[in-house]
Design an enzyme around this catalytic site. Sequence first.
Site, PDB file in Angstrom:
ATOM      1  N   GLU A  69      16.097 -10.110  57.855  1.00  0.00           N
ATOM      2  CA  GLU A  69      15.466 -10.670  59.059  1.00  0.00           C
ATOM      3  C   GLU A  69      16.209 -10.244  60.326  1.00  0.00           C
ATOM      4  O   GLU A  69      16.101 -10.894  61.367  1.00  0.00           O
ATOM      5  CB  GLU A  69      15.397 -12.204  58.982  1.00  0.00           C
ATOM      6  CG  GLU A  69      14.584 -12.765  57.820  1.00  0.00           C
ATOM      7  CD  GLU A  69      13.064 -12.561  57.938  1.00  0.00           C
ATOM      8  OE1 GLU A  69      12.624 -11.924  58.915  1.00  0.00           O
ATOM      9  OE2 GLU A  69      12.340 -13.024  57.045  1.00  0.00           O
ATOM     10  N   HIS A  72      18.314 -19.029  59.698  1.00  0.00           N
ATOM     11  CA  HIS A  72      17.009 -19.091  59.039  1.00  0.00           C
ATOM     12  C   HIS A  72      17.221 -19.644  57.647  1.00  0.00           C
ATOM     13  O   HIS A  72      18.088 -19.159  56.903  1.00  0.00           O
ATOM     14  CB  HIS A  72      16.364 -17.709  58.974  1.00  0.00           C
ATOM     15  CG  HIS A  72      15.250 -17.637  57.966  1.00  0.00           C
ATOM     16  ND1 HIS A  72      14.134 -18.444  58.056  1.00  0.00           N
ATOM     17  CD2 HIS A  72      15.094 -16.910  56.835  1.00  0.00           C
ATOM     18  CE1 HIS A  72      13.342 -18.194  57.022  1.00  0.00           C
ATOM     19  NE2 HIS A  72      13.904 -17.271  56.267  1.00  0.00           N
ATOM     20  N   HIS A  91      15.229 -22.289  54.211  1.00  0.00           N
ATOM     21  CA  HIS A  91      13.981 -22.719  53.570  1.00  0.00           C
ATOM     22  C   HIS A  91      14.062 -24.215  53.219  1.00  0.00           C
ATOM     23  O   HIS A  91      14.143 -24.560  52.035  1.00  0.00           O
ATOM     24  CB  HIS A  91      13.739 -21.898  52.299  1.00  0.00           C
ATOM     25  CG  HIS A  91      13.695 -20.406  52.482  1.00  0.00           C
ATOM     26  ND1 HIS A  91      13.859 -19.500  51.446  1.00  0.00           N
ATOM     27  CD2 HIS A  91      13.475 -19.650  53.590  1.00  0.00           C
ATOM     28  CE1 HIS A  91      13.747 -18.266  51.902  1.00  0.00           C
ATOM     29  NE2 HIS A  91      13.526 -18.318  53.209  1.00  0.00           N
ATOM     30  N   HIS A 132       7.054 -20.659  55.001  1.00  0.00           N
ATOM     31  CA  HIS A 132       8.218 -19.824  54.722  1.00  0.00           C
ATOM     32  C   HIS A 132       9.523 -20.573  54.971  1.00  0.00           C
ATOM     33  O   HIS A 132      10.301 -20.772  54.036  1.00  0.00           O
ATOM     34  CB  HIS A 132       8.123 -18.542  55.563  1.00  0.00           C
ATOM     35  CG  HIS A 132       9.291 -17.612  55.395  1.00  0.00           C
ATOM     36  ND1 HIS A 132       9.307 -16.336  55.875  1.00  0.00           N
ATOM     37  CD2 HIS A 132      10.500 -17.783  54.803  1.00  0.00           C
ATOM     38  CE1 HIS A 132      10.453 -15.748  55.582  1.00  0.00           C
ATOM     39  NE2 HIS A 132      11.198 -16.613  54.938  1.00  0.00           N
TER      40      HIS A 132
HETATM   41  O1  2HA Z   1      16.909 -13.221  53.528  1.00  0.00           O
HETATM   42  O2  2HA Z   1      14.911 -15.676  53.620  1.00  0.00           O
HETATM   43  O3  2HA Z   1      13.130 -14.391  55.065  1.00  0.00           O
HETATM   44  C1  2HA Z   1      15.957 -13.789  52.749  1.00  0.00           C
HETATM   45  C2  2HA Z   1      14.941 -14.481  53.575  1.00  0.00           C
HETATM   46  C3  2HA Z   1      13.992 -13.642  54.318  1.00  0.00           C
HETATM   47 ZN    ZN Z   2      13.189 -16.587  54.456  1.00  0.00          ZN
END
Ligand code: 2HA
Ligand code: ZN
Length: 270
Positions: A119, A142, A144, A215
């Site tokens: 990313e 970032h 999840h 995502h």
């Molecule tokens: O790096 O989460 O969006 C792995 C991720 C990509």
């Molecule tokens: Zn991701």
Amino acid sequence: MESILNDRPALRRQIGQVAEVAGYLWQKGWAERNGGNITLNITESVDDALRALPAISEPRPIGTTLPHLEGCWFYCKGTGKRMRDLAREPMACGSVIRILPGCTHYEIVADEPVAPTSELPAHLAVHDYLLAKGSPYRACLHTHPIELVALSHSPRWLEKDAATRMLWSMIPETRAFCPRGLGIVPYLMPSSQALAEATIRALDEDYDVVMWEKHGVLAVDTDILNAFDQVDVLNKAAQIYVSARNMGFEPDGMTDAQMTELRDAFGLPK
Ligand code: 2HA
Ligand code: ZN
């Protein structure tokens, strides 16, 4: 072992915070396999001896021109690397890069030639945007987070500020500690330039945390612990919502009057 962190306490502390957060992400179940990424603008911790180091990679294209990154240095999680490993070995699971003059390419400087996160286009575009507006934010996360990602599967919570209002109303701290709420980025291909551009537009609507539909989230703050905390309080609020639904009822949420009282008492921006 030879590392650029040796004899650089400020840099060691910053990277240590990244490792700490990587451990939390794994423990929370927000970082399956190589999921998530972290970048840190470390330019202010770079000294002349570091600047003099030769590159350990060829110049690599960023994919676009990011003019505010002239002279900038970043710590980046490595592509394919696991947060649970980064928690123990941040310099084996990530690397330090510098942006080359012209701001179209970067090169890896230390400690090992670990290729940066998939990313990277979105992360570097975010740092470029932050510098352009004179923001003190230097960290980009970032991840999840389970309940927040689950929310993004319903159109109800993708309406502008619908999720923000619900999450703020679950527990007073949420509004106080994530005072700009949750921006929304409609589904786009991971790692794409389109996702990078949509993320900047969402941040520019005055959010510190934005949801990438189905995502994950991207969060920015002064340091990586603060970026993590903003996501953590939002996801905690989502968990309270889920718990109430699991008990068989739609939670009332705090009233509009209670929310306004909180905003005024804490002098919150929204
Ligand atoms: O790096 O989460 O969006 C792995 C991720 C990509
Ligand atoms: Zn991701």
